[in-house]
Every structure is written in structure tokens, then in C-alpha cells.
Design a protein around this motif. Structure first.
Motif, PDB file in Angstrom:
ATOM      1  N   ARG A 134       0.791  -1.227   0.000  1.00 50.97           N
ATOM      2  CA  ARG A 134       0.000   0.000   0.000  1.00 50.97           C
ATOM      3  C   ARG A 134       0.830   1.287   0.000  1.00 50.97           C
ATOM      4  N   ARG A 135       2.167   1.187   0.189  1.00 50.61           N
ATOM      5  CA  ARG A 135       2.948   2.418   0.259  1.00 50.61           C
ATOM      6  C   ARG A 135       3.004   3.079  -1.116  1.00 50.61           C
ATOM      7  N   GLN A 136       2.711   4.368  -1.135  1.00 43.98           N
ATOM      8  CA  GLN A 136       2.629   5.120  -2.384  1.00 43.98           C
ATOM      9  C   GLN A 136       4.020   5.577  -2.819  1.00 43.98           C
ATOM     10  N   ARG A 137       4.341   5.300  -4.062  1.00 37.99           N
ATOM     11  CA  ARG A 137       5.623   5.714  -4.620  1.00 37.99           C
ATOM     12  C   ARG A 137       5.401   6.154  -6.069  1.00 37.99           C
ATOM     13  N   ALA A 138       6.396   5.913  -6.904  1.00 43.19           N
ATOM     14  CA  ALA A 138       6.383   6.417  -8.286  1.00 43.19           C
ATOM     15  C   ALA A 138       5.269   5.785  -9.121  1.00 43.19           C
ATOM     16  N   GLY A 139       5.004   6.435 -10.263  1.00 45.12           N
ATOM     17  CA  GLY A 139       3.957   5.910 -11.118  1.00 45.12           C
ATOM     18  C   GLY A 139       4.264   5.912 -12.601  1.00 45.12           C
ATOM     19  N   VAL A 140       5.443   6.382 -13.019  1.00 46.62           N
ATOM     20  CA  VAL A 140       5.801   6.437 -14.434  1.00 46.62           C
ATOM     21  C   VAL A 140       6.798   5.318 -14.741  1.00 46.62           C
ATOM     22  N   VAL A 141       6.460   4.476 -15.715  1.00 43.74           N
ATOM     23  CA  VAL A 141       7.304   3.347 -16.104  1.00 43.74           C
ATOM     24  C   VAL A 141       7.875   3.615 -17.494  1.00 43.74           C
ATOM     25  N   GLU A 142       9.196   3.617 -17.596  1.00 48.45           N
ATOM     26  CA  GLU A 142       9.855   3.836 -18.880  1.00 48.45           C
ATOM     27  C   GLU A 142       9.476   2.759 -19.897  1.00 48.45           C
ATOM     28  N   HIS A 143       9.667   3.097 -21.152  1.00 40.86           N
ATOM     29  CA  HIS A 143       9.351   2.175 -22.244  1.00 40.86           C
ATOM     30  C   HIS A 143      10.098   0.842 -22.085  1.00 40.86           C
ATOM     31  N   GLY A 144      11.398   0.900 -21.857  1.00 42.05           N
ATOM     32  CA  GLY A 144      12.181  -0.328 -21.760  1.00 42.05           C
ATOM     33  C   GLY A 144      11.855  -1.145 -20.530  1.00 42.05           C
ATOM     34  N   VAL A 145      11.538  -0.493 -19.419  1.00 43.25           N
ATOM     35  CA  VAL A 145      11.169  -1.222 -18.201  1.00 43.25           C
ATOM     36  C   VAL A 145       9.814  -1.897 -18.389  1.00 43.25           C
ATOM     37  N   ALA A 146       8.880  -1.211 -19.044  1.00 41.84           N
ATOM     38  CA  ALA A 146       7.593  -1.839 -19.341  1.00 41.84           C
ATOM     39  C   ALA A 146       7.779  -3.068 -20.225  1.00 41.84           C
ATOM     40  N   GLU A 147       8.659  -2.970 -21.209  1.00 46.70           N
ATOM     41  CA  GLU A 147       8.937  -4.134 -22.061  1.00 46.70           C
ATOM     42  C   GLU A 147       9.528  -5.279 -21.257  1.00 46.70           C
ATOM     43  N   ALA A 148      10.404  -4.965 -20.290  1.00 45.44           N
ATOM     44  CA  ALA A 148      11.003  -6.009 -19.459  1.00 45.44           C
ATOM     45  C   ALA A 148       9.948  -6.676 -18.577  1.00 45.44           C
ATOM     46  N   LEU A 149       9.006  -5.906 -18.054  1.00 42.55           N
ATOM     47  CA  LEU A 149       7.932  -6.500 -17.254  1.00 42.55           C
ATOM     48  C   LEU A 149       7.081  -7.434 -18.113  1.00 42.55           C
ATOM     49  N   ARG A 150       6.782  -7.009 -19.327  1.00 35.72           N
ATOM     50  CA  ARG A 150       6.008  -7.881 -20.222  1.00 35.72           C
ATOM     51  C   ARG A 150       6.778  -9.162 -20.547  1.00 35.72           C
ATOM     52  N   ALA A 151       8.062  -9.015 -20.854  1.00 35.98           N
ATOM     53  CA  ALA A 151       8.878 -10.164 -21.273  1.00 35.98           C
ATOM     54  C   ALA A 151       9.040 -11.191 -20.162  1.00 35.98           C
ATOM     55  N   THR A 152       8.879 -10.766 -18.924  1.00 34.65           N
ATOM     56  CA  THR A 152       9.060 -11.684 -17.792  1.00 34.65           C
ATOM     57  C   THR A 152       7.734 -12.089 -17.161  1.00 34.65           C
ATOM     58  N   GLY A 153       6.631 -11.889 -17.895  1.00 35.92           N
ATOM     59  CA  GLY A 153       5.333 -12.378 -17.444  1.00 35.92           C
ATOM     60  C   GLY A 153       4.620 -11.493 -16.448  1.00 35.92           C
ATOM     61  N   LEU A 154       4.991 -10.212 -16.380  1.00 47.92           N
ATOM     62  CA  LEU A 154       4.408  -9.315 -15.386  1.00 47.92           C
ATOM     63  C   LEU A 154       3.659  -8.147 -16.021  1.00 47.92           C
ATOM     64  N   GLY A 155       3.323  -8.271 -17.285  1.00 46.49           N
ATOM     65  CA  GLY A 155       2.732  -7.135 -17.985  1.00 46.49           C
ATOM     66  C   GLY A 155       1.241  -7.193 -18.195  1.00 46.49           C
ATOM     67  N   GLU A 156       0.590  -8.321 -17.877  1.00 50.06           N
ATOM     68  CA  GLU A 156      -0.822  -8.467 -18.246  1.00 50.06           C
ATOM     69  C   GLU A 156      -1.706  -7.429 -17.565  1.00 50.06           C
ATOM     70  N   ARG A 157      -1.643  -7.315 -16.248  1.00 45.29           N
ATOM     71  CA  ARG A 157      -2.497  -6.360 -15.547  1.00 45.29           C
ATOM     72  C   ARG A 157      -2.062  -4.925 -15.845  1.00 45.29           C
ATOM     73  N   MET A 158      -0.758  -4.716 -15.985  1.00 43.14           N
ATOM     74  CA  MET A 158      -0.245  -3.394 -16.338  1.00 43.14           C
ATOM     75  C   MET A 158      -0.835  -2.920 -17.656  1.00 43.14           C
ATOM     76  N   ASP A 159      -0.842  -3.791 -18.667  1.00 43.89           N
ATOM     77  CA  ASP A 159      -1.363  -3.401 -19.973  1.00 43.89           C
ATOM     78  C   ASP A 159      -2.883  -3.254 -19.956  1.00 43.89           C
ATOM     79  N   ARG A 160      -3.539  -3.980 -19.072  1.00 45.13           N
ATOM     80  CA  ARG A 160      -5.002  -3.898 -18.993  1.00 45.13           C
ATOM     81  C   ARG A 160      -5.466  -2.663 -18.219  1.00 45.13           C
ATOM     82  N   GLU A 161      -4.768  -2.315 -17.152  1.00 43.41           N
ATOM     83  CA  GLU A 161      -5.245  -1.269 -16.249  1.00 43.41           C
ATOM     84  C   GLU A 161      -4.398   0.005 -16.268  1.00 43.41           C
ATOM     85  N   GLY A 162      -3.164  -0.080 -16.794  1.00 40.08           N
ATOM     86  CA  GLY A 162      -2.299   1.093 -16.827  1.00 40.08           C
ATOM     87  C   GLY A 162      -2.675   2.027 -17.968  1.00 40.08           C
ATOM     88  N   PHE A 163      -2.028   3.178 -18.002  1.00 38.46           N
ATOM     89  CA  PHE A 163      -2.314   4.194 -19.015  1.00 38.46           C
ATOM     90  C   PHE A 163      -1.066   4.438 -19.853  1.00 38.46           C
TER      91      PHE A 163
END
Length: 392
Positions: free
Chosen positions: A41-70
Motif C-alpha cells: 500500500r505504500r505510495q511511490r512512483a507511477g511512471v514506467v519507462e518504455h524499456g522497463v515496461a517491455e522487461a515486465l512484459r517479457a518476464t510475465g508481469l505485464g498483463e495487468r499493467m497493460d489492462r489497467e495502466g495508461f
């Protein structure tokens, strides 16, 4: 206890490293002094760089991000009562950023590590890191009221600025570099739909303001305030009035939506770097090694880049006995760190009012902002750094 890699800190860096190592077949144990609910619940950053987003997707962590993120394909620079949009894809060859809160990344990482059988020990406080110069470093920690020892091949400290990791480096080998700014951010979460589709960075003669978002119904906004400000000094009405004044356009063609404020806090503004980021078999990553002011949206992204680099070094070592990546980790990571430090410093000094600055300084800021608005190479430099440089 025994593990190949002991990780201190269950923030995004520590959890992502544990996940990456799991994908490489390397076991790890994560020690976190807080409980799971606090981490999620601790609030921190909210902007994810292009390459970091790609790394999250490539490692199986991008599904909810792509569905709910902006997906954001630009930002607006607002100054002198005017707005100018910086178009990221047009200036960078197609890169963008995602608005996806660090809180949500941590939730997904914890769920994934536990589902994969990973060892994440909450309410496990590291009290000492010993033997970093040996082949068997160890972490002393308390858990469930008992004192325990975790023996490792390598220790990675992802436990933040105040953690035990950075403090465990011998003073004789460490250099630190720091800049403290004379202002801070008053940040709020509000139950109101965002008033814009992309982030607004506003420079005004009243101070800096930032408009961001967390969801379709929750806005995240910031005001420049003096360092040491008590949030209690700012009523909800005062906050909304000041935000509206700083975002105001000359033509009046934009209205700031307002709603109930659910969270209010102060973010100090400082830059900090520790060199080196390695001593023996102890490595530092994320805020344990470096801090940037949040203006450039680099804190989370630097931490994730650190562990992507470190995971590759550890993979090569455990798979082939190749230490080249580990040996180069500190120098390689620090090249990106210092680039990000400069960009964050540049954004911060460009957009904030220095309380000791003169009217000459403010005119220079406006001139520089007008240059970015009129000169494509200047705008491209901002966009390339903001979306994340592929390699440094």
C-alpha cells in the motif's frame, strides 16, 4: 538457512531481482522488515519507462499493467500561461511511457513470487551483513522473535537509503555525492477523474505543479512547497486553490477537477549517489545506491534497470562461472545513474522556483522552456531521456 542469493528489501527492485533469478533457475530469499500489507500500500512512483515496461512484459508481469495502466505518448509543459505538448513517439522513434503505480508492480511481484514458491519473508529485519569479502557472506536477521542467519553466495541490498546495505560498505572504500534542494513536493491523492489525458508539468511564478493520475477515477497531484513543510499547514481548499492558480492558462480554456483528498504527504527533493555499488559479494541496487528528485520520473526505473543488469551478471556466474558481468556491474550501472541524475537535476532546476533565485534566473527558465517548445532537437533530448535511454 542457505541460499545462493540473499536479497534485503521487498520493494520493486528486490522482488523483481528475485523473479528474474527464478526465471534463470537461481534460488533466492528476500528479507523484508515490514509486513506484506505495508509493502502493498505504500505510495511511490507511477511512471514506467518504455524499456522497463517491455522487461515486465517479457518476464510475465505485464498483463495487468497493460489492462489497467495508461499509455502516455507525451507530456505537457505548461509555462507563461501556455501549454506545449512534447510528443514522445514522434521524437524518439516510437517510445512511450506507462502510468502504472509502483504499488501495483509490488502487488504483482509479491503474488508471482509466492505463486512460484519463492521465499519472501515479511517482518524479517536484517541486522547485519557480514563477510562480504569472503565467498560465504551472511545476513543476520530477526524473524518471528528469533535471531537467524542466512548464508549466501551473494548478497544484494535493495533496502533503500536508510537500510543496512549501504551502511555495510566499509567507509574507506565508499564515496558519496549529494545535493539537497531548498523545496519539497506536497503530494495528494484525490478521488476525482484526471483533468487531462497526460501529465502536466507546470512552471509558474507561484512555483511548480504536476498533474498525474492513478486510475480513471483517482488523480495524483503535486505542489512545490518549502522544504520542511508540514502537510497539516495545507487545508484541502488551500491545496485546490493553489493547484488551480499554478495550472491556469491565459485563455482560461482548462479547468482543474476537484474531489475529496484521500492522502497527503511531503516528498523531500534531493540527489544522492554512492560509489561503488559493489563491495566483494555485496551489491547495492535502487535507493540503497542512489536517489533522484522525482521530477524526471527516474527512481523506480533506475532501480529496475539495476537489477536487470545484476540478474544477467548472476546468471552468467552461476551458469558458466563467468564473473565479467558482476565485475562490471558497478561501473555500468553508474553510467546510467549519473545520466539519470543529470536529467532529474535539469528537469528540477528548469521547472521549480529557487527561493533564492532572481528575476534573471526566472527569465532564463522561460527562455529555456520556449526553446524546448520551438526546437525539435531540444524537445527530442527531453523525450529520449524521459522515456528511457536504451543504453548508456
Amino acid at each position: 538457512m542457505r541460499t545462493p542469493v540473499g536479497i534485503v528489501g521487498a520493494g520493486p527492485a528486490g522482488l523483481f531481482l528475485s523473479h528474474l533469478l527464478h526465471l534463470h533457475g537461481i534460488e533466492s530469499v528476500v528479507l523484508e522488515r515490514r509486513d506484506r500489507a505495508y509493502c502493498e500500500r505504500r505510495q511511490r512512483a507511477g511512471v514506467v519507462e518504455h524499456g522497463v515496461a517491455e522487461a515486465l512484459r517479457a518476464t510475465g508481469l505485464g498483463e495487468r499493467m497493460d489492462r489497467e495502466g495508461f499509455v502516455h505518448e507525451g507530456i505537457e509543459l505548461r509555462f507563461d500561461g501556455r501549454g506545449h505538448r512534447v510528443d514522445f513517439p514522434a521524437l524518439t522513434g516510437g517510445r512511450n511511457v506507462l502510468i502504472w503505480a509502483q504499488t501495483e508492480i509490488v502487488k504483482d511481484l509479491i503474488a508471482r513470487r509466492l505463486a512460484d514458491g519463492g521465499q519472501v519473508l515479511f517482518e524479517a529485519e536484517a541486522t547485519a551483513i557480514e563477510g562480504a569479502e569472503t565467498e560465504r557472506p551472511r545476513i543476520r536477521f530477526t524473524h518471528g522473535g528469533a535471531e537467524e542467519v542466512l548464508e549466501c553466495d551473494y548478497v544484494v541490498a535493495c533496502d533503500g537509503f536508510h537500510g543496512i546495505g549501504r551502511a555495510s560498505l566499509p567507509a574507506a572504500v565508499v564515496r558519496t555525492f549529494e545535493k539537497v534542494y531548498p523545496f519539497a513536493w506536497l503530494g495528494i491523492l484525490a478521488d476525482v477523474a484526471p483533468s487531462c489525458d497526460e501529465l502536466i508539468y507546470a512552471h509558474s511564478d507561484r512555483g511548480f505543479a504536476l498533474h498525474s493520475m492513478r486510475s480513471e477515477t483517482v488523480s495524483r497531484l503535486y505542489l512545490q512547497v518549502p522544504a520542511g513543510t508540514d502537510p497539516a499547514e495545507w487545508s484541502d481548499d488551500r491545496i485546490w486553490s493553489e493547484l488551480a492558480a499554478r495550472f491556469a492558462l491565459r485563455d482560461g480554456g482548462w479547468t482543474l477537477g476537484q474531489g475529496p483528498i484521500t492522502d497527503k504527504g511531503i516528498t523531500p527533493m534531493r540527489s544522492f549517489v554512492t560509489e561503488p555499488m559493489r563491495h566483494g559479494r555485496l551489491f547495492l541496487a535502487g535507493d540503497a545506491a542512489h536517489i533522484v528528485p522525482p521530477t524526471g520520473a527516474k527512481g523506480l526505473n533506475l532501480a529496475m534497470r539495476d537489477v536487470l543488469l545484476l540478474a544477467e551478471g548472476l546468471r552468467a556466474w552461476f551458469a558458466k562461472g563467468d564473473a565479467a558481468g558482476l565485475d562490471a556491474y558497478s561501473a555500468t550501472a553508474l553510467r546510467r545513474v549519473w545520466r539519470a541524475e543529470h536529467f532529474s537535476y535539469w528537469m528540477t532546476t528548469l521547472l521549480h522556483l529557487d527561493p533564492e533565485g532572481s528575476e534573471f534566473d526566472r527569465r532564463l527558465q522561460i527562455s529555456h522552456l520556449e526553446h524546448i517548445a520551438a526546437c525539435e532537437p531540444a524537445a527530442a533530448a527531453l523525450a529520449e531521456n524521459y522515456t528511457g535511454l536504451p543504453a548508456v
